[in-house]
Scaffold this motif. Sequence first.
Motif, PDB file in Angstrom:
ATOM      1  N   TYR A  11     -36.795 -12.989  -1.103  1.00 57.69           N
ATOM      2  CA  TYR A  11     -37.757 -13.088   0.007  1.00 57.69           C
ATOM      3  C   TYR A  11     -37.945 -11.728   0.659  1.00 57.69           C
ATOM      4  O   TYR A  11     -37.034 -10.891   0.654  1.00 57.69           O
ATOM      5  N   VAL A  12     -39.102 -11.554   1.287  1.00 57.38           N
ATOM      6  CA  VAL A  12     -39.353 -10.358   2.079  1.00 57.38           C
ATOM      7  C   VAL A  12     -39.809 -10.834   3.456  1.00 57.38           C
ATOM      8  O   VAL A  12     -40.469 -11.869   3.572  1.00 57.38           O
ATOM      9  N   ALA A  13     -39.433 -10.093   4.513  1.00 56.70           N
ATOM     10  CA  ALA A  13     -39.802 -10.519   5.869  1.00 56.70           C
ATOM     11  C   ALA A  13     -40.215  -9.321   6.711  1.00 56.70           C
ATOM     12  O   ALA A  13     -39.802  -8.191   6.457  1.00 56.70           O
ATOM     13  N   GLY A  14     -41.020  -9.607   7.733  1.00 58.01           N
ATOM     14  CA  GLY A  14     -41.425  -8.573   8.690  1.00 58.01           C
ATOM     15  C   GLY A  14     -42.551  -7.710   8.157  1.00 58.01           C
ATOM     16  O   GLY A  14     -43.356  -8.122   7.319  1.00 58.01           O
ATOM     17  N   THR A  15     -42.591  -6.475   8.641  1.00 56.47           N
ATOM     18  CA  THR A  15     -43.674  -5.570   8.249  1.00 56.47           C
ATOM     19  C   THR A  15     -43.677  -5.324   6.733  1.00 56.47           C
ATOM     20  O   THR A  15     -44.734  -5.117   6.140  1.00 56.47           O
ATOM     21  N   LEU A  16     -42.506  -5.370   6.119  1.00 58.36           N
ATOM     22  CA  LEU A  16     -42.427  -5.148   4.665  1.00 58.36           C
ATOM     23  C   LEU A  16     -43.076  -6.300   3.883  1.00 58.36           C
ATOM     24  O   LEU A  16     -43.381  -6.169   2.708  1.00 58.36           O
ATOM     25  N   ALA A  17     -43.296  -7.429   4.566  1.00 62.39           N
ATOM     26  CA  ALA A  17     -43.979  -8.560   3.920  1.00 62.39           C
ATOM     27  C   ALA A  17     -45.493  -8.428   4.044  1.00 62.39           C
ATOM     28  O   ALA A  17     -46.234  -9.274   3.535  1.00 62.39           O
ATOM     29  N   GLY A  18     -45.951  -7.385   4.762  1.00 58.82           N
ATOM     30  CA  GLY A  18     -47.390  -7.179   4.887  1.00 58.82           C
ATOM     31  C   GLY A  18     -47.936  -7.551   6.253  1.00 58.82           C
ATOM     32  O   GLY A  18     -49.149  -7.529   6.464  1.00 58.82           O
ATOM     33  N   TRP A  19     -47.065  -7.887   7.184  1.00 54.77           N
ATOM     34  CA  TRP A  19     -47.528  -8.225   8.535  1.00 54.77           C
ATOM     35  C   TRP A  19     -47.765  -6.965   9.355  1.00 54.77           C
ATOM     36  O   TRP A  19     -47.115  -5.949   9.138  1.00 54.77           O
ATOM     37  N   ARG A  20     -48.668  -7.079  10.339  1.00 54.16           N
ATOM     38  CA  ARG A  20     -48.916  -5.948  11.234  1.00 54.16           C
ATOM     39  C   ARG A  20     -47.679  -5.689  12.076  1.00 54.16           C
ATOM     40  O   ARG A  20     -46.898  -6.599  12.345  1.00 54.16           O
ATOM     41  N   SER A  21     -47.557  -4.441  12.505  1.00 57.33           N
ATOM     42  CA  SER A  21     -46.364  -4.066  13.248  1.00 57.33           C
ATOM     43  C   SER A  21     -46.470  -4.438  14.724  1.00 57.33           C
ATOM     44  O   SER A  21     -46.901  -3.635  15.557  1.00 57.33           O
ATOM     45  N   GLN A  22     -46.106  -5.670  15.021  1.00 57.52           N
ATOM     46  CA  GLN A  22     -45.880  -6.120  16.409  1.00 57.52           C
ATOM     47  C   GLN A  22     -44.558  -6.869  16.366  1.00 57.52           C
ATOM     48  O   GLN A  22     -44.286  -7.641  15.430  1.00 57.52           O
ATOM     49  N   TYR A  23     -43.771  -6.656  17.396  1.00 62.12           N
ATOM     50  CA  TYR A  23     -42.419  -7.223  17.419  1.00 62.12           C
ATOM     51  C   TYR A  23     -42.411  -8.743  17.181  1.00 62.12           C
ATOM     52  O   TYR A  23     -41.634  -9.252  16.375  1.00 62.12           O
ATOM     53  N   SER A  24     -43.317  -9.458  17.874  1.00 62.81           N
ATOM     54  CA  SER A  24     -43.313 -10.930  17.769  1.00 62.81           C
ATOM     55  C   SER A  24     -43.710 -11.386  16.371  1.00 62.81           C
ATOM     56  O   SER A  24     -43.201 -12.398  15.880  1.00 62.81           O
ATOM     57  N   ILE A  25     -44.628 -10.653  15.758  1.00 66.20           N
ATOM     58  CA  ILE A  25     -45.065 -11.036  14.405  1.00 66.20           C
ATOM     59  C   ILE A  25     -43.898 -10.876  13.435  1.00 66.20           C
ATOM     60  O   ILE A  25     -43.617 -11.754  12.616  1.00 66.20           O
ATOM     61  N   ALA A  26     -43.194  -9.739  13.535  1.00 62.58           N
ATOM     62  CA  ALA A  26     -42.065  -9.493  12.629  1.00 62.58           C
ATOM     63  C   ALA A  26     -40.951 -10.521  12.855  1.00 62.58           C
ATOM     64  O   ALA A  26     -40.371 -11.052  11.903  1.00 62.58           O
ATOM     65  N   SER A  27     -40.680 -10.830  14.116  1.00 67.35           N
ATOM     66  CA  SER A  27     -39.636 -11.827  14.415  1.00 67.35           C
ATOM     67  C   SER A  27     -40.014 -13.181  13.827  1.00 67.35           C
ATOM     68  O   SER A  27     -39.188 -13.862  13.218  1.00 67.35           O
ATOM     69  N   GLY A  28     -41.290 -13.554  14.005  1.00 66.88           N
ATOM     70  CA  GLY A  28     -41.745 -14.845  13.495  1.00 66.88           C
ATOM     71  C   GLY A  28     -41.656 -14.913  11.986  1.00 66.88           C
ATOM     72  O   GLY A  28     -41.294 -15.945  11.415  1.00 66.88           O
ATOM     73  N   SER A  29     -41.946 -13.787  11.344  1.00 63.99           N
ATOM     74  CA  SER A  29     -41.855 -13.743   9.880  1.00 63.99           C
ATOM     75  C   SER A  29     -40.406 -13.980   9.430  1.00 63.99           C
ATOM     76  O   SER A  29     -40.150 -14.751   8.506  1.00 63.99           O
ATOM     77  N   GLY A  30     -39.466 -13.324  10.102  1.00 61.70           N
ATOM     78  CA  GLY A  30     -38.046 -13.521   9.754  1.00 61.70           C
ATOM     79  C   GLY A  30     -37.607 -14.956   9.970  1.00 61.70           C
ATOM     80  O   GLY A  30     -36.911 -15.546   9.138  1.00 61.70           O
ATOM     81  N   ALA A  31     -38.054 -15.545  11.080  1.00 60.54           N
ATOM     82  CA  ALA A  31     -37.688 -16.940  11.366  1.00 60.54           C
ATOM     83  C   ALA A  31     -38.329 -17.880  10.345  1.00 60.54           C
ATOM     84  O   ALA A  31     -37.719 -18.868   9.920  1.00 60.54           O
ATOM     85  N   ALA A  32     -39.554 -17.552   9.928  1.00 62.32           N
ATOM     86  CA  ALA A  32     -40.246 -18.390   8.932  1.00 62.32           C
ATOM     87  C   ALA A  32     -39.480 -18.398   7.609  1.00 62.32           C
ATOM     88  O   ALA A  32     -39.293 -19.442   6.982  1.00 62.32           O
ATOM     89  N   VAL A  33     -39.018 -17.223   7.208  1.00 61.42           N
ATOM     90  CA  VAL A  33     -38.242 -17.145   5.958  1.00 61.42           C
ATOM     91  C   VAL A  33     -36.959 -17.972   6.095  1.00 61.42           C
ATOM     92  O   VAL A  33     -36.569 -18.700   5.177  1.00 61.42           O
TER      93      VAL A  33
END
Length: 202
Positions: free
Chosen positions: A159-181
């Motif tokens: 799995y990949v999470a956060g900005t390395l997964a292709g999400w824009r660099s905002q703290y909440s987006i990266a956190s949500g990506s990690g929680a989603a994984v």
Amino acid sequence: MDFDVLIIGGGAAGISCALVIGSALDKPYAEGKKAGIILHQKASPLNSALLNNVFGIPPGTKGSQILKEGVTHLKEIYPELRVISKEKLNEVSEIDGGFQVITSKRIYTASKIVIATGYTSPFRIKGLEDYVIPHKKAKSSKNRIQLKNTDHLVKPGLYVAGTLAGWRSQYSIASGSGAAVATDILTEWNDGNHTKVHDKLV
Ligand SMILES: Cc1cc2nc3c(=O)[nH]c(=O)nc-3n(C[C@H](O)[C@H](O)[C@H](O)COP(=O)(O)OP(=O)(O)OC[C@H]3O[C@@H](n4cnc5c(N)ncnc54)[C@H](O)[C@@H]3O)c2cc1C
């Protein structure tokens, strides 16, 4: 295997992923599961961040403070999740039933791994080069990168999470990506039955 899941990267996505996984380790579907996170925060870009626009985080909070407090939070509340500090991931290779992870100090094996090391280039983790592509949601002049993935999954178990997964660099987006994984992994552990972890006031 040393771990059922090993998260690499202790920023917004990695620590959020670890907190949700850690919160599930006492659930029946996670019985006997071994989880860990490899942290290498010295050169973390978060060290220079000042956060004013993140829900739940007091305005004026320094990124360096979040990095420190996040690790303390994780260790204190979910001590079953192993925290491996001051080691940097150098190489990943596939082995029977999972992955071998070579850090600056040791070698670990894990059935599943989550890479959450941020979108900075050049990407220095050997073994994942085939999945590296230009970031789709960052200015091309910045040369950011991401790993090819479908809904955070690069390939089975990886799995990949956060900005390395292709999400824009905002703290909440990266956190949500990690929680989603994390919830995707918990759902797999729960035989495909969708799951999440909520604590409630009694
Ligand atoms: C100066 C600055 C200001 C910002 N201000 C804001 C703001 O005001 N509001 C907002 O919403 N967002 C802000 N951001 C963006 C936000 O911090 C990021 O979007 C978020 O931290 C990205 O999370 P991530 O988990 O993808 O990466 P990161 O948080 O960068 O985490 C990646 C982690 O992986 C570690 N790592 C890297 N390589 C390895 C390796 N090989 N082995 C082990 N670990 C490794 C890094 O040290 C780091 O700790 C700011 C960022 C910066 C840099």
